[in-house]
Design a protein around this motif. Structure first.
Motif, PDB file in Angstrom:
ATOM      1  N   GLY A  76       0.722  -1.187   0.009  1.00  0.00           N
ATOM      2  CA  GLY A  76       0.090  -0.046   0.166  1.00  0.00           C
ATOM      3  C   GLY A  76       0.635   1.288  -0.049  1.00  0.00           C
ATOM      4  N   GLN A  77       2.025   1.198   0.043  1.00  0.00           N
ATOM      5  CA  GLN A  77       2.777   2.272   0.102  1.00  0.00           C
ATOM      6  C   GLN A  77       3.302   2.771  -1.377  1.00  0.00           C
ATOM      7  OE1 GLN A  77       6.329   1.504   2.613  1.00  0.00           O
ATOM      8  NE2 GLN A  77       5.457   1.988   4.364  1.00  0.00           N
ATOM      9  N   GLU A  84     -12.799  10.761   7.335  1.00  0.00           N
ATOM     10  CA  GLU A  84     -11.848  10.321   6.740  1.00  0.00           C
ATOM     11  C   GLU A  84     -10.515  10.355   7.118  1.00  0.00           C
ATOM     12  OE1 GLU A  84     -10.121   9.819   1.937  1.00  0.00           O
ATOM     13  OE2 GLU A  84     -12.303  10.432   2.408  1.00  0.00           O
ATOM     14  N   LEU A  85      -9.641   9.939   7.176  1.00  0.00           N
ATOM     15  CA  LEU A  85      -8.279  10.169   7.243  1.00  0.00           C
ATOM     16  C   LEU A  85      -7.207   9.507   6.833  1.00  0.00           C
ATOM     17  CD1 LEU A  85      -6.896  10.329  11.296  1.00  0.00           C
ATOM     18  CD2 LEU A  85      -5.422   9.069   9.556  1.00  0.00           C
ATOM     19  N   GLU A  86      -6.092  10.169   6.454  1.00  0.00           N
ATOM     20  CA  GLU A  86      -4.914   9.426   5.553  1.00  0.00           C
ATOM     21  C   GLU A  86      -3.728  10.148   5.776  1.00  0.00           C
ATOM     22  OE1 GLU A  86      -4.391   8.662   0.651  1.00  0.00           O
ATOM     23  OE2 GLU A  86      -6.096   9.909   1.225  1.00  0.00           O
ATOM     24  N   LEU A  87      -2.766   9.203   5.824  1.00  0.00           N
ATOM     25  CA  LEU A  87      -1.411   9.551   5.856  1.00  0.00           C
ATOM     26  C   LEU A  87      -0.701   9.843   4.616  1.00  0.00           C
ATOM     27  CD1 LEU A  87       1.008   9.787   7.843  1.00  0.00           C
ATOM     28  CD2 LEU A  87       1.328   7.599   7.860  1.00  0.00           C
ATOM     29  N   LYS A  88      -0.265  10.826   4.530  1.00  0.00           N
ATOM     30  CA  LYS A  88       0.131  10.998   3.034  1.00  0.00           C
ATOM     31  C   LYS A  88       1.721  11.742   3.097  1.00  0.00           C
ATOM     32  CE  LYS A  88      -3.794  12.177   0.256  1.00  0.00           C
ATOM     33  NZ  LYS A  88      -4.517  13.200  -0.390  1.00  0.00           N
ATOM     34  N   TYR A  92      -0.737  14.032   8.005  1.00  0.00           N
ATOM     35  CA  TYR A  92      -2.238  13.680   8.218  1.00  0.00           C
ATOM     36  C   TYR A  92      -3.233  14.425   7.507  1.00  0.00           C
ATOM     37  CZ  TYR A  92      -0.304  10.665  11.894  1.00  0.00           C
ATOM     38  OH  TYR A  92       0.270   9.584  12.598  1.00  0.00           O
ATOM     39  N   GLU A  93      -4.076  14.112   6.583  1.00  0.00           N
ATOM     40  CA  GLU A  93      -5.337  14.663   6.108  1.00  0.00           C
ATOM     41  C   GLU A  93      -6.292  14.010   6.723  1.00  0.00           C
ATOM     42  OE1 GLU A  93      -5.411  14.588   1.947  1.00  0.00           O
ATOM     43  OE2 GLU A  93      -4.128  16.266   1.673  1.00  0.00           O
ATOM     44  N   ILE A  94      -7.249  14.804   7.412  1.00  0.00           N
ATOM     45  CA  ILE A  94      -8.221  14.384   8.330  1.00  0.00           C
ATOM     46  C   ILE A  94      -9.435  15.319   7.721  1.00  0.00           C
ATOM     47  CG2 ILE A  94      -9.278  14.127  10.469  1.00  0.00           C
ATOM     48  CD1 ILE A  94      -6.257  14.266  11.211  1.00  0.00           C
ATOM     49  N   GLU A 145     -12.000  20.193   6.565  1.00  0.00           N
ATOM     50  CA  GLU A 145     -10.750  19.248   6.268  1.00  0.00           C
ATOM     51  C   GLU A 145      -9.438  19.774   6.946  1.00  0.00           C
ATOM     52  OE1 GLU A 145      -8.249  18.659   2.419  1.00  0.00           O
ATOM     53  OE2 GLU A 145      -9.555  17.108   2.591  1.00  0.00           O
ATOM     54  N   GLN A 177      -2.327  13.693  -4.465  1.00  0.00           N
ATOM     55  CA  GLN A 177      -1.327  13.934  -3.171  1.00  0.00           C
ATOM     56  C   GLN A 177      -0.569  15.313  -3.389  1.00  0.00           C
ATOM     57  OE1 GLN A 177       1.433  10.578  -3.689  1.00  0.00           O
ATOM     58  NE2 GLN A 177       2.243  11.172  -5.582  1.00  0.00           N
TER      59      GLN A 177
END
Length: 236
Positions: free
Chosen positions: A77-78, A122-126, A135-137, A148, A199
């Motif tokens: 997934g990376q 929603e939370l995503e580490l980018k 972190y996008e939250i 956001e 991204q």
């Protein structure tokens, strides 16, 4: 968030971002043996770095050398970026996988929700293009509004939120104008349209259109310039 690639994996495959004039120049350079075919380079890169190719850009480095920048989604997934010399095909470097965040996600969420009470949607580490880990939250606040936030994963500091993208959003072309700018070859029945961002924070419209001959294309169109970024025919 879907990111799709339109590659002509033929002998003279070209990067999807190239314009018509640049594509012609690149094709001539490949035919003359001045550049390696993209399909050959991708074969070597994927053999060394198994995964799904998400994006390919042909760029010039500081010395003027042509370099393919290839983004690969690994099995875990990376994402990894691989740089390959467009002349020799040699791999120049590839970015390591993302670092481990110094601030745990749970601590970030507790701090954020104490300041902005609500529920996390929603939370995503980018990892950004300059290798900054964030972190996008997305949070639904108690009054029902959707916000956001962008938080530095190393310091825990809030670096965006409460409309941090508003300046960019003001520059977006209205959707009717975007559709009017589409080339005639992509005119047809629009079946689905979504506003997305990648991204790097670039907004684009993801457009699914059925042509008069029955073929269905999915297009990624820059939401500011109206330029087609990627396009691929999909099976229905």
């Amino acid at each position: 968030m879907p990111i799709r690639l339109f590659l002509l994996l033929s002998l003279f495959a070209l990067p999807p971002m190239a314009g018509a004039e640049e594509q012609y120049a690149i094709r001539r350079a490949v035919e003359a043996g001045q550049l390696k075919p993209l399909s050959e380079i991708l074969g070597k890169v994927q053999a060394a770095h198994p995964g799904k190719v998400l994006d390919v850009d042909l760029e010039r480095d500081a010395s003027g050398r042509r370099v393919y920048e290839i983004t690969i989604l690994k099995g875990n997934g990376q994402r990894a970026k691989v740089l390959a010399d467009a002349v020799s095909g040699a791999e120049l470097q590839h970015a390591a996988g993302p670092e481990t965040p110094r601030v745990p996600m749970a601590r970030v969420l507790r701090s954020l929700l104490a300041r902005y009470p609500g529920n996390v949607l929603e939370l995503e580490l980018k990892q950004t293009v300059n290798n900054r880990l964030i972190y996008e939250i997305q949070v639904i606040l108690q009054d029902g509004r959707l916000r956001e936030f962008v938080i530095d994963a190393h310091s825990g500091e809030l670096i965006g939120g409460e409309g941090h993208r508003q300046e960019v959003l003001k520059r977006l072309k209205p959707l009717p104008e975007i559709l009017d700018l589409l080339p005639a070859r992509y005119r047809g029945v629009f079946q689905e349209i979504e506003l997305e961002y990648d991204q790097d924070g670039r907004y684009f419209y993801e457009i699914e259109v059925r042509l008069t001959d029955g073929r269905v294309f999915e297009l990624d169109v820059d939401a500011i310039s109206g330029k087609i970024l990627n396009g691929e025919e999909i099976e229905r």
